[in-house]
Design an enzyme around this catalytic site. Structure first.
Site, PDB file in Angstrom:
ATOM      1  N   LYS A   1      10.959  83.423 112.421  1.00  0.00           N
ATOM      2  CA  LYS A   1      11.201  83.706 113.843  1.00  0.00           C
ATOM      3  C   LYS A   1      12.631  84.183 114.089  1.00  0.00           C
ATOM      4  O   LYS A   1      12.854  85.203 114.731  1.00  0.00           O
ATOM      5  CB  LYS A   1      10.951  82.440 114.699  1.00  0.00           C
ATOM      6  CG  LYS A   1       9.551  81.873 114.581  1.00  0.00           C
ATOM      7  CD  LYS A   1       9.360  80.666 115.485  1.00  0.00           C
ATOM      8  CE  LYS A   1      10.225  79.460 115.117  1.00  0.00           C
ATOM      9  NZ  LYS A   1       9.929  78.901 113.779  1.00  0.00           N
TER      10      LYS A   1
ATOM     11  N   ARG B   1       7.828  75.106 122.586  1.00  0.00           N
ATOM     12  CA  ARG B   1       7.304  74.430 121.407  1.00  0.00           C
ATOM     13  C   ARG B   1       6.276  73.377 121.804  1.00  0.00           C
ATOM     14  O   ARG B   1       5.720  72.712 120.918  1.00  0.00           O
ATOM     15  CB  ARG B   1       8.445  73.729 120.680  1.00  0.00           C
ATOM     16  CG  ARG B   1       9.020  74.498 119.496  1.00  0.00           C
ATOM     17  CD  ARG B   1      10.155  73.661 118.917  1.00  0.00           C
ATOM     18  NE  ARG B   1      10.383  73.888 117.526  1.00  0.00           N
ATOM     19  CZ  ARG B   1      11.342  74.684 117.046  1.00  0.00           C
ATOM     20  NH1 ARG B   1      12.116  75.363 117.850  1.00  0.00           N
ATOM     21  NH2 ARG B   1      11.514  74.788 115.754  1.00  0.00           N
TER      22      ARG B   1
ATOM     23  N   ARG C   1      17.058  78.615 102.619  1.00  0.00           N
ATOM     24  CA  ARG C   1      17.757  79.129 103.802  1.00  0.00           C
ATOM     25  C   ARG C   1      19.209  78.646 103.778  1.00  0.00           C
ATOM     26  O   ARG C   1      19.496  77.507 103.479  1.00  0.00           O
ATOM     27  CB  ARG C   1      17.065  78.642 105.083  1.00  0.00           C
ATOM     28  CG  ARG C   1      17.869  78.962 106.341  1.00  0.00           C
ATOM     29  CD  ARG C   1      17.013  79.034 107.585  1.00  0.00           C
ATOM     30  NE  ARG C   1      16.435  77.758 107.960  1.00  0.00           N
ATOM     31  CZ  ARG C   1      15.611  77.599 109.011  1.00  0.00           C
ATOM     32  NH1 ARG C   1      15.266  78.653 109.751  1.00  0.00           N
ATOM     33  NH2 ARG C   1      15.117  76.418 109.305  1.00  0.00           N
TER      34      ARG C   1
ATOM     35  N   ARG D   1      21.105  73.649 105.943  1.00  0.00           N
ATOM     36  CA  ARG D   1      21.016  72.765 107.115  1.00  0.00           C
ATOM     37  C   ARG D   1      20.454  71.421 106.695  1.00  0.00           C
ATOM     38  O   ARG D   1      19.523  71.351 105.893  1.00  0.00           O
ATOM     39  CB  ARG D   1      20.070  73.406 108.143  1.00  0.00           C
ATOM     40  CG  ARG D   1      20.782  74.190 109.222  1.00  0.00           C
ATOM     41  CD  ARG D   1      19.840  75.077 110.012  1.00  0.00           C
ATOM     42  NE  ARG D   1      18.690  74.391 110.591  1.00  0.00           N
ATOM     43  CZ  ARG D   1      17.752  75.005 111.305  1.00  0.00           C
ATOM     44  NH1 ARG D   1      17.833  76.319 111.523  1.00  0.00           N
ATOM     45  NH2 ARG D   1      16.735  74.343 111.794  1.00  0.00           N
TER      46      ARG D   1
ATOM     47  N   ARG E   1       8.934  68.049 110.180  1.00  0.00           N
ATOM     48  CA  ARG E   1       8.946  69.131 111.166  1.00  0.00           C
ATOM     49  C   ARG E   1       7.623  69.874 111.176  1.00  0.00           C
ATOM     50  O   ARG E   1       7.159  70.341 112.210  1.00  0.00           O
ATOM     51  CB  ARG E   1      10.098  70.089 110.874  1.00  0.00           C
ATOM     52  CG  ARG E   1      11.453  69.489 111.257  1.00  0.00           C
ATOM     53  CD  ARG E   1      12.587  70.220 110.633  1.00  0.00           C
ATOM     54  NE  ARG E   1      12.772  71.539 111.186  1.00  0.00           N
ATOM     55  CZ  ARG E   1      13.477  72.497 110.588  1.00  0.00           C
ATOM     56  NH1 ARG E   1      14.057  72.266 109.439  1.00  0.00           N
ATOM     57  NH2 ARG E   1      13.602  73.665 111.161  1.00  0.00           N
TER      58      ARG E   1
HETATM   59  P1  ADP Z   1      13.473  76.545 112.913  1.00  0.00           P
HETATM   60  O1  ADP Z   1      14.409  77.722 112.801  1.00  0.00           O
HETATM   61  O2  ADP Z   1      13.145  75.975 111.611  1.00  0.00           O
HETATM   62  O3  ADP Z   1      12.231  76.858 113.683  1.00  0.00           O
HETATM   63  P2  ADP Z   1      15.115  75.591 115.053  1.00  0.00           P
HETATM   64  O4  ADP Z   1      16.499  75.969 114.724  1.00  0.00           O
HETATM   65  O5  ADP Z   1      14.359  76.428 116.001  1.00  0.00           O
HETATM   66  O6  ADP Z   1      14.289  75.427 113.707  1.00  0.00           O
HETATM   67  O7  ADP Z   1      15.088  74.101 115.608  1.00  0.00           O
HETATM   68  C1  ADP Z   1      15.752  73.045 114.959  1.00  0.00           C
HETATM   69  C2  ADP Z   1      15.466  71.744 115.705  1.00  0.00           C
HETATM   70  O8  ADP Z   1      15.953  71.851 117.058  1.00  0.00           O
HETATM   71  C3  ADP Z   1      13.998  71.389 115.863  1.00  0.00           C
HETATM   72  O9  ADP Z   1      13.497  70.706 114.719  1.00  0.00           O
HETATM   73  C4  ADP Z   1      14.030  70.491 117.100  1.00  0.00           C
HETATM   74  O10 ADP Z   1      14.519  69.194 116.793  1.00  0.00           O
HETATM   75  C5  ADP Z   1      15.084  71.172 117.954  1.00  0.00           C
HETATM   76  N1  ADP Z   1      14.478  72.168 118.864  1.00  0.00           N
HETATM   77  C6  ADP Z   1      14.657  73.504 118.845  1.00  0.00           C
HETATM   78  N2  ADP Z   1      13.948  74.105 119.828  1.00  0.00           N
HETATM   79  C7  ADP Z   1      13.306  73.113 120.483  1.00  0.00           C
HETATM   80  C8  ADP Z   1      12.394  73.074 121.581  1.00  0.00           C
HETATM   81  N3  ADP Z   1      11.983  74.202 122.217  1.00  0.00           N
HETATM   82  N4  ADP Z   1      11.924  71.864 121.983  1.00  0.00           N
HETATM   83  C9  ADP Z   1      12.315  70.745 121.387  1.00  0.00           C
HETATM   84  N5  ADP Z   1      13.149  70.700 120.336  1.00  0.00           N
HETATM   85  C10 ADP Z   1      13.641  71.871 119.877  1.00  0.00           C
HETATM   86  P1  ADP Z   2      12.431  80.299 111.441  1.00  0.00           P
HETATM   87  O1  ADP Z   2      13.438  80.729 112.478  1.00  0.00           O
HETATM   88  O2  ADP Z   2      11.026  80.662 111.812  1.00  0.00           O
HETATM   89  O3  ADP Z   2      12.547  78.852 111.063  1.00  0.00           O
HETATM   90  P2  ADP Z   2      13.980  81.976 109.596  1.00  0.00           P
HETATM   91  O4  ADP Z   2      13.949  83.324 110.214  1.00  0.00           O
HETATM   92  O5  ADP Z   2      15.238  81.201 109.693  1.00  0.00           O
HETATM   93  O6  ADP Z   2      12.711  81.119 110.112  1.00  0.00           O
HETATM   94  O7  ADP Z   2      13.560  82.129 108.052  1.00  0.00           O
HETATM   95  C1  ADP Z   2      13.517  81.006 107.169  1.00  0.00           C
HETATM   96  C2  ADP Z   2      14.092  81.412 105.824  1.00  0.00           C
HETATM   97  O8  ADP Z   2      13.215  82.352 105.183  1.00  0.00           O
HETATM   98  C3  ADP Z   2      15.460  82.112 105.931  1.00  0.00           C
HETATM   99  O9  ADP Z   2      16.214  81.741 104.809  1.00  0.00           O
HETATM  100  C4  ADP Z   2      15.107  83.614 105.897  1.00  0.00           C
HETATM  101  O10 ADP Z   2      16.166  84.391 105.322  1.00  0.00           O
HETATM  102  C5  ADP Z   2      13.848  83.642 105.026  1.00  0.00           C
HETATM  103  N1  ADP Z   2      12.870  84.636 105.469  1.00  0.00           N
HETATM  104  C6  ADP Z   2      12.586  85.026 106.741  1.00  0.00           C
HETATM  105  N2  ADP Z   2      11.598  85.954 106.768  1.00  0.00           N
HETATM  106  C7  ADP Z   2      11.227  86.145 105.469  1.00  0.00           C
HETATM  107  C8  ADP Z   2      10.253  86.983 104.819  1.00  0.00           C
HETATM  108  N3  ADP Z   2       9.444  87.791 105.523  1.00  0.00           N
HETATM  109  N4  ADP Z   2      10.168  86.906 103.476  1.00  0.00           N
HETATM  110  C9  ADP Z   2      10.977  86.077 102.767  1.00  0.00           C
HETATM  111  N5  ADP Z   2      11.904  85.273 103.309  1.00  0.00           N
HETATM  112  C10 ADP Z   2      12.046  85.289 104.640  1.00  0.00           C
END
Ligand code: ADP
Ligand code: ADP
Ligand code: ZN
Length: 212
Positions: free
Chosen positions: A13, A88, A125, A158, A169
């Site tokens: 995302k 979410r 990541r 992270r 998660r």
């Molecule tokens: P990821 O990139 O893996 O999807 P995020 O950076 O979006 O993770 O989120 C990290 C953490 O921040 C989540 O595990 C949650 O604890 C919190 N968080 C982020 N967005 C939301 C949301 N919309 N509602 C509740 N908690 C959130």
């Molecule tokens: P999210 O925000 O959904 O948690 P991220 O965009 O942070 O996900 O991506 C999670 C990890 O996977 C990061 O280290 C990113 O560089 C890698 N990644 C994202 N998209 C791809 C893809 N299409 N193929 C391989 N690795 C990816």
């Protein structure tokens, strides 16, 4: 252009949202980034959010919804935005539709079905402590190991990307966020993109949907 990125942790995302924001000149609004910035600055919100994030749980809706509603009413969001990590939960989605006749024009789900795949993505990541940019040690490596291409900051794993928390998660995702897929399908605004493809191919698919 109001876009929601919907998908499991690690689906891609953030990676795609950054590129969408740059191409269509709309702000990239990541609730995770906002919470992490608050933690770094030691704000009250940051302290509250950290307790949940460390456990891999969601920050309560009360703390999250107002924040997003405020953010999207800023002038730079008037012509659209890409929301990354919000909504979410169903109540969060309802908060979003409740305000100012918001129409969701595009929703991407990046399907990433296999658990091992997700752990691999999150485990690799790396986030910049300076500017928040994200990389992957294999799939999107920085030019110099552990150094941010953009700002020269240090790249770190992270805390919540460690396998124990990733598992938690993911179960939170299945219980609380996955129902949004049906919610947006019923609203006829859901477009699915295969997030297992190469980063650039995923982006090309998104551009095909949003228009060049
Ligand atoms: P990821 O990139 O893996 O999807 P995020 O950076 O979006 O993770 O989120 C990290 C953490 O921040 C989540 O595990 C949650 O604890 C919190 N968080 C982020 N967005 C939301 C949301 N919309 N509602 C509740 N908690 C959130
Ligand atoms: P999210 O925000 O959904 O948690 P991220 O965009 O942070 O996900 O991506 C999670 C990890 O996977 C990061 O280290 C990113 O560089 C890698 N990644 C994202 N998209 C791809 C893809 N299409 N193929 C391989 N690795 C990816
Ligand atoms: Zn950086």
């Amino acid at each position: 252009m109001k876009i929601i990125m919907l998908g499991a942790p690690g689906a891609g995302k953030g990676t795609q949202a950054k590129q969408i924001a740059a191409k269509y000149e709309i702000p990239h609004i990541s609730t995770g980034d906002i919470f992490r910035a608050n933690i770094k600055e030691g704000t009250e919100l940051g302290k509250k959010a950290k307790a949940f994030m460390d456990k891999g749980e969601l920050v309560p809706d009360e703390l999250t919804c107002d924040l997003v509603v405020d953010r999207i009413s800023k002038p730079d969001a008037a012509k659209g935005y890409v929301l990354d990590g919000f909504p979410r939960t169903i109540p969060q989605a309802e908060a979003l539709t409740g305000i100012r006749d918001l129409i969701v024009t595009g929703v991407q789900t990046c399907a990433l079905p296999i658990y091992e795949n997700i752990v691999h993505r999150m485990g690799g990541r790396r986030a910049c402590i300076g500017c928040g940019a994200t990389y992957h040690v294999e799939f999107n490596a920085p030019k110099v190991e552990d150094v941010c291409d953009t700002c020269g900051g240090e790249l770190v794993l992270r805390d919540d990307d460690k396998p124990e928390t990733v598992q938690k998660r993911l179960s939170v995702y299945h219980a609380q966020t996955q129902p949004l897929i049906d919610y947006y399908k019923k609203a006829n605004v859901l477009v699915e993109v295969d997030g297992t493809q190469d980063i650039n191919v995923v982006f090309q698919d998104i551009v095909k949907i949003l228009g060049a």
